[in-house]
Design an enzyme around this catalytic site. Sequence first.
Site, PDB file in Angstrom:
ATOM      1  CB  SER A 145      -0.971  -0.001   1.182  1.00  0.00           C
ATOM      2  OG  SER A 145      -0.274   0.075   2.396  1.00  0.00           O
ATOM      3  CD  GLU A 146      -1.564   3.677  -2.851  1.00  0.00           C
ATOM      4  OE1 GLU A 146      -1.716   2.634  -2.175  1.00  0.00           O
ATOM      5  OE2 GLU A 146      -2.425   4.118  -3.641  1.00  0.00           O
ATOM      6  CG  ASN A 147      -0.227   3.264   4.179  1.00  0.00           C
ATOM      7  OD1 ASN A 147      -0.244   2.359   3.342  1.00  0.00           O
ATOM      8  ND2 ASN A 147      -0.890   3.185   5.315  1.00  0.00           N
TER       9      ASN A 147
ATOM     10  CB  ALA B 206      -3.776   2.803  -0.028  1.00  0.00           C
TER      11      ALA B 206
ATOM     12  CB  SER C 271       5.860   3.680  -0.040  1.00  0.00           C
ATOM     13  OG  SER C 271       4.756   3.004  -0.591  1.00  0.00           O
TER      14      SER C 271
END
Lengths: 226, 226, 232, 232
Positions: free
Chosen positions: A50-52, A73, A92
């Site tokens: 996930s983006e985080n 995300a 990331s």
Amino acid sequence: MPEKPRLERQPMCDRLAMEFQDGWIVNLGVGMPTLCSNYVEPHKSLVFHSENGAIGYGPLAPPEKADRHLVNAGGQQVTALPGLAIVHHADSFALIRKGMVDVTVMGAYEVAENGDFANWRIPTRKGGGIGGAMDLAACAKRVFITLEHTTKEGGPRLLKRCTLPITAPGVVKLVVTDLGLFEVTPEGFKLREHAPGWTPAEIQACTEARLIIADDLREFRFRARA
Amino acid sequence: MPEKPRLERQPMCDRLAMEFQDGWIVNLGVGMPTLCSNYVEPHKSLVFHSENGAIGYGPLAPPEKADRHLVNAGGQQVTALPGLAIVHHADSFALIRKGMVDVTVMGAYEVAENGDFANWRIPTRKGGGIGGAMDLAACAKRVFITLEHTTKEGGPRLLKRCTLPITAPGVVKLVVTDLGLFEVTPEGFKLREHAPGWTPAEIQACTEARLIIADDLREFRFRARA
Amino acid sequence: MKNKTYQTFDEAVVDIPDGSVFMSAGFGGVGVPRNILAAVGRQGAKNLTGISNNGGTLDAKVDVGTLIAAGQVKKMYCAFTAATHPSQVTPFVRMYNNNEIDAEVIPQGTLAERIRAAAAGIGAFYTPTTVGTELAVGKEQREINGRRYVLEYPLHADYAFIRAWKADTFGNLVFRLTQRNFNPVMAMAARITIVEVENDIVPVGELDPDHVHVPGVYVDRLVRIPPDGIWD
Amino acid sequence: MKNKTYQTFDEAVVDIPDGSVFMSAGFGGVGVPRNILAAVGRQGAKNLTGISNNGGTLDAKVDVGTLIAAGQVKKMYCAFTAATHPSQVTPFVRMYNNNEIDAEVIPQGTLAERIRAAAAGIGAFYTPTTVGTELAVGKEQREINGRRYVLEYPLHADYAFIRAWKADTFGNLVFRLTQRNFNPVMAMAARITIVEVENDIVPVGELDPDHVHVPGVYVDRLVRIPPDGIWD
């Protein structure tokens, strides 16, 4: 327009998830795409990113297992799987831009036969919500799109050319709608699987782009659910 | 050329270290500059940074305290101080390029009155050893140089213009040699302190650049050693 | 999750073809993948291009200089193509002086950032380092906010040779103190990352996710250093 | 080593002048410096420019949207200037639609990398993101190795607002799980970094140097979140 039943969201996402290969790094967009993680095949080991910065997280956390410091995300609390690693936001997206993500699944307003898609801005509303979608779309190895085949008003979403501002040009590889599964080929959308009871002509009637019908066209493959 | 005694290396480095201010992030080059860390003033808290990502390390490690995983930029084993943090090489130079290093102390072959200096390449030898010197020289808040005032052959090292390929242009703020302490001003080298027994004229005679003599010129200040 | 453990270093490097580009980590003798380099020496791949802080030292230890001295390397990208002291003539420096090997000298921070750019999918970046020096000659420059910068490009590699303190079977890596140095950025930059590990490789789940310095997705092959391996 | 601990959030933000640029971390409601933002709200600085993933949410929690709704922010740099769903009209979106606040929408990865560029002294960088979209219009582009890239510049800030899990008195920081998100890069990018900490601030030496995510040299002010502070 025929009023036959269309596919539900979960089977649509299951069908995309069937394409994931063992070992792939998978990024699921907020909303419908997250349903892809409900499709589990024991012989496949996927790494959800996930983006985080969570790399290798697990399913949504039931309330008793929720950890307030671990979200996907979409801000949903997820579980930690063994092997989970955490990086910061810049690292990331370094991973994303390096092309490490094997597939990103996103929703969209429109997809075009040239592989363009649009999911971040409607010009009649000011501003846009881009999130990590442009980075993922530009850099992931494959972009899969899941969307309703038609708008609420019955208008087409599989177009010759996008009418909305695009998220990335020419990147979409596979599209699932509530009417079928479409491969994006150099010649345009190829209908590979159709919803039960729907003929190619009926699907074409809901589609602006001209559909190519696969030689081995078949009915939509559902997974055998446990 | 007079054969009077010149300053030793340790007092030269002590003198530079006296300029360090409480809280500064200090990067000491390999060789003579590392002697600066022997000068300790209890009221000053300095953070020593090395290119390999140690932030807040301590003095050289005696053999019984040596840790094979903890070395400074010269590969010497150093001690961990409380508060030590470690980053990787790219983050270490991110810190340098951001301008976080308050002072970098380096050796040099030559320094020029315009603040240029040269310490990485001698054109008569092929190749060069640049290490982290160019990044530090270009980005640190202050560059201090420590070098012998003259070459082995007695030639000058404080020049009007560098003859060797420079490490960075116009960055040197303070120079200590075995004959004195020199501030690099817009007008050139200003002699602020002289080695005991040396007159400004004698020092000028060993110097190619024209020296400005500070109004408050004084004898070299040694620290009171414990 | 995939188990990436190999039993021997020889197995882990057997398929490295001639002409490969490798990155080799380590700084000041710490975090150097000596066991992998020794195996590449035995394996014998030729015409390699190396990316490393230096081209080896004068001590008797296995390092990048071992491959260079064996004639396996055609070009080096590094921060030192000459020793700081003229008396320290390593095999690399001698061969470079004799034009038996090509080399490009790169400031250490630019070297680290070019590796990081490869790891981060950055096409190129502007750095203030080298402005006004001969290393900037012929390079594209521009002024941004009143300061001059030089344009630099990523350094890509086929293989990264890495030394870690701890690892799990999926390749999550932990480094100890300044062993870290170039290891994380190189591990994240290369196409195939091979790691030697100083401790037993543990099952997934045993490393704290907050303590992992390199996520396992970047790692392809892991070998535990055996008791009779190269430790220092 | 300097003790950077402040007793209250109000003390830690008292000198933030009108017109400052701030970065505020957090993602998905985690790692959001809510106590610092609440203090800035009380302090009342005006004409601020904000850099953050978004401009606040619809929940009742204190976030960047709190400052926006109070009229303290004149411009936002963020990845969302509209909600993904038209029904979710936050105060920020409403004010943006009414031209009461300026905003620039930036893809999340470019946002993170522009912050990282500020933290790393990079003058500008080329990213493949936005190529072929309207967000690339008017931006400098170039082809590198057969791929098109867009030139992007660093985002600098006067202040970073950070939330950490652990800290020592010198400001070494540790984050827990996805609390990390934008926190480290923002902490390293800004001129003055202010941190709220979820655990007791410990003496230097108690954190393992290998577990520190942000070295204390980047941190200026630390406040322990009090029992009656904002926790979620």
